[in-house]
Enzyme design. Structure first.
Site, mmCIF file in Angstrom:
data_model
loop_
_atom_site.group_PDB
_atom_site.id
_atom_site.type_symbol
_atom_site.label_atom_id
_atom_site.label_comp_id
_atom_site.label_asym_id
_atom_site.label_seq_id
_atom_site.Cartn_x
_atom_site.Cartn_y
_atom_site.Cartn_z
ATOM 1 N N ARG A 147 21.166 49.318 34.103
ATOM 2 C CA ARG A 147 20.664 47.934 34.130
ATOM 3 C C ARG A 147 20.509 47.388 32.713
ATOM 4 O O ARG A 147 20.740 46.200 32.464
ATOM 5 C CB ARG A 147 19.326 47.902 34.870
ATOM 6 C CG ARG A 147 18.731 46.509 35.041
ATOM 7 C CD ARG A 147 17.612 46.545 36.066
ATOM 8 N NE ARG A 147 16.984 45.240 36.229
ATOM 9 C CZ ARG A 147 15.748 44.949 35.817
ATOM 10 N NH1 ARG A 147 15.020 45.872 35.207
ATOM 11 N NH2 ARG A 147 15.240 43.762 36.003
ATOM 12 N N ASN A 156 13.338 40.493 31.839
ATOM 13 C CA ASN A 156 13.223 41.772 31.137
ATOM 14 C C ASN A 156 11.792 42.265 30.961
ATOM 15 O O ASN A 156 11.552 43.476 30.946
ATOM 16 C CB ASN A 156 13.857 41.655 29.740
ATOM 17 C CG ASN A 156 15.324 41.299 29.789
ATOM 18 O OD1 ASN A 156 16.029 41.641 30.733
ATOM 19 N ND2 ASN A 156 15.808 40.593 28.768
#
Length: 319
Positions: free
Chosen positions: A63, A95
């Protein structure tokens, strides 16, 4: 030398220089063969150690590469820490408190700096770590093109807008991937990365309470773990069957309306894209092949080369 001969010589020289410059701008799997021959082995060992310590880390490293490449290309901009005078991508909505694996990259980088100081970029480490994670967890391998530089900048604003959220509908997903030069087939194959890893309650709460295209029993079980408020950080498997093994079960889940994220189930929600989901659900070989191709294509998104960027000594800050 006659004027005509000098002209011919000049043309040959320009062409030759152009060819060399073009070649030097291409990524190559053998880029470190002479400058740091142990580079790939060092990355592979670091990834294996991290996944042995925590299986989920394989999905996290995969990811990390995705979130890096979707913001100004695969340039390790996501690794830069915030400072009093600089705001990077780590604190962007997609994030913040979500993307992981920074310490693993740090450890690998430290080993590489001992073996061959100032040679291997952080961006290349992230690309290799993604591939090695998939392989370690039983997925396909591919040749990772190498030779990227590291960015000296980052963009929090682009991180907030370029990375598709888990609430995306199919149209928004197609637009997001197309903006990166990735096709619908690439998008569906790359979505298969959700065959490993976990997601937080905040990522799927809307789906289990609001979506109609969801298995009722599946939704009810998830509501017990993820109430309408609270338990935001409770984790759930993205693939309900084999969350630590890279396979095609993710697509089988979609056929049963058991995709965890809204964006997952959108791939099989009455559109023509669903035919790809059916193909990958029935043929793991086809999925593996297309996933590898899509990863190669994604890893080539705007790599920093030549005079652009640098080889960071510390992945968290500019030299």
């Amino acid at each position: 030398m006659a004027p005509r001969d000098m002209l011919d010589f000049f043309v040959i020289l320009v062409v030759a220089t152009s060819v060399i410059a073009t070649a030097s701008c291409k990524l190559s799997p053998s880029y470190y063969q002479s400058t740091c021959p142990k580079a790939l082995a060092i990355v592979r060992a670091g990834v294996a150690k991290a996944i042995k310590n925590e299986t989920r880390m394989g999905a996290s490293l995969l990811r990390l590469h995705f979130h890096d490449c979707f913001v100004n290309g695969c340039d390790a901009s996501i690794l830069l820490d915030d400072t009093p005078s600089f705001v990077g991508e780590k604190t962007a909505a997609p994030n913040n408190n979500s993307v992981r694996g920074f310490e693993v990259i740090d450890a690998i980088k430290a080993r590489l700096e001992k073996a061959c100081p100032g040679v291997v970029s952080c961006a290349d480490i992230v690309a290799l770590a993604a591939r090695d994670s998939v392989v370690y967890l039983g997925g396909p391998s591919w040749n990772v093109g190498l030779g990227r530089n590291d960015s000296t900048t980052a963009s929090r604003s682009l991180a907030n807008t370029s990375i598709p959220p888990p609430t995306s509908n199919l149209s928004a997903l197609i637009t997001s991937f197309s903006a990166q030069g990735l096709s619908v087939k690439n998008m569906v194959a790359l979505s298969g990365s959700h065959t490993i890893g976990l997601a937080r309650c905040t990522s799927f709460r809307g789906r289990i309470y609001n979506d109609s295209n969801i298995d009722a029993t599946f939704a009810q079980k998830l509501r017990m773990k993820c109430p309408k408020s609270g338990n935001d950080n409770v984790l759930q498997r993205l693939d309900i069957q084999t969350p630590t093994h890279f396979d095609n079960f993710y697509f089988n889940n979609l056929l049963q309306k058991k995709g965890l994220l809204h964006s997952d189930q959108e791939l099989f929600n009455g559109s023509s894209v669903g035919s790809l989901v059916k193909t990958y659900a029935c043929d793991s070989g086809a999925f593996f092949k297309d996933f590898a191709k899509a990863m190669i294509k994604m890893s080539k998104i705007k790599p920093a080369k030549g005079s652009n960027g640098q080889i960071r000594k510390n992945c968290r800050k500019v030299n």
